[in-house]
Design an enzyme around this catalytic site. Sequence first.
Site, PDB file in Angstrom:
ATOM      1  CE  LYS A 224      12.835 -13.692  15.722  1.00 31.39           C
ATOM      2  NZ  LYS A 224      11.886 -12.623  15.319  1.00 31.39           N
ATOM      3  NE  ARG A 259      16.892  -9.934  10.947  1.00 31.92           N
ATOM      4  CZ  ARG A 259      17.363 -10.440  12.085  1.00 31.92           C
ATOM      5  NH1 ARG A 259      16.763 -11.510  12.631  1.00 31.92           N
ATOM      6  NH2 ARG A 259      18.415  -9.903  12.694  1.00 31.92           N
TER       7      ARG A 259
END
Length: 278
Positions: A224, A259
Amino acid sequence: MVRTWNAGRFELTYSHGKPLIMGVVNVTPDSFSDGGSFFNTLKAIDHARQLIESGANILDIGGESTRPGAKGVDADEEWKRVGDVLKELVTWNVPLSIDTMKTKVMARAVDLGVDILNDVNGFREPGAEAVLAQSNAGAVVMHMQGEPRTMQNSPLYGNVVGEVEAFLNERIASLQASGVQASRMLVDPGFGFGKTLQHNIDLIKATALFSTLGAGVLVGVSRKRMIAELTGQTDPGLRTAGSVAAATFAAQHGAAVLRVHDVRETVEALKVAFALNQ
């Protein structure tokens, strides 16, 4: 202490420093992390197989990008992308998650036998709570400020940890009132979903706090923007090292599920970290 997450056909166990690994399969043309590399049923299935071989415990399939600025798709288009992939993967005897915020997609996934509903919108769409409650699926309840198209425009909190904690507590209570047992839920602070870099740092440092809410914590920071901001690495495909470092920190602070995109690297790093921490 070993804890259990009841998720559809599976009782999944995790403990401090030994989280479950959720591998990401984006069946979208505009994913931030892989640029639509798996926007094809056969490629997505092959990628899922590689993730399992690399050590993933769970597969998370998504048909709509939720990156900042992403355009939404309707439920029929989303199902068109993921339906055939799910029909194959549900036969693999592997815990299978659908990453969606649409009630119609959740309902079709549950009917197919998908084990986990992973909702970035925290089951706030009308009917979403009922679909979950009437199934035996596990749930990932995430916090998001705003919505994907505009969530990163100007995220603002008085106290990000306190506000996210209050939201997650409210959603847990609402779902329990609908008939969803706490043992079926995980919470996700929603890294990058209406958060600045400092917000994300504060939230990942609070992993241990969130794990006391009565449900395990899922941490999803892989590739991210926060990793780019911390490392200077603008290419998502080259954010593996930073992502693994963040995942290892989260594991050491009690995360139940990580995740991730880079499964093998994460699995190996956690094995070393766990051994050294004994």
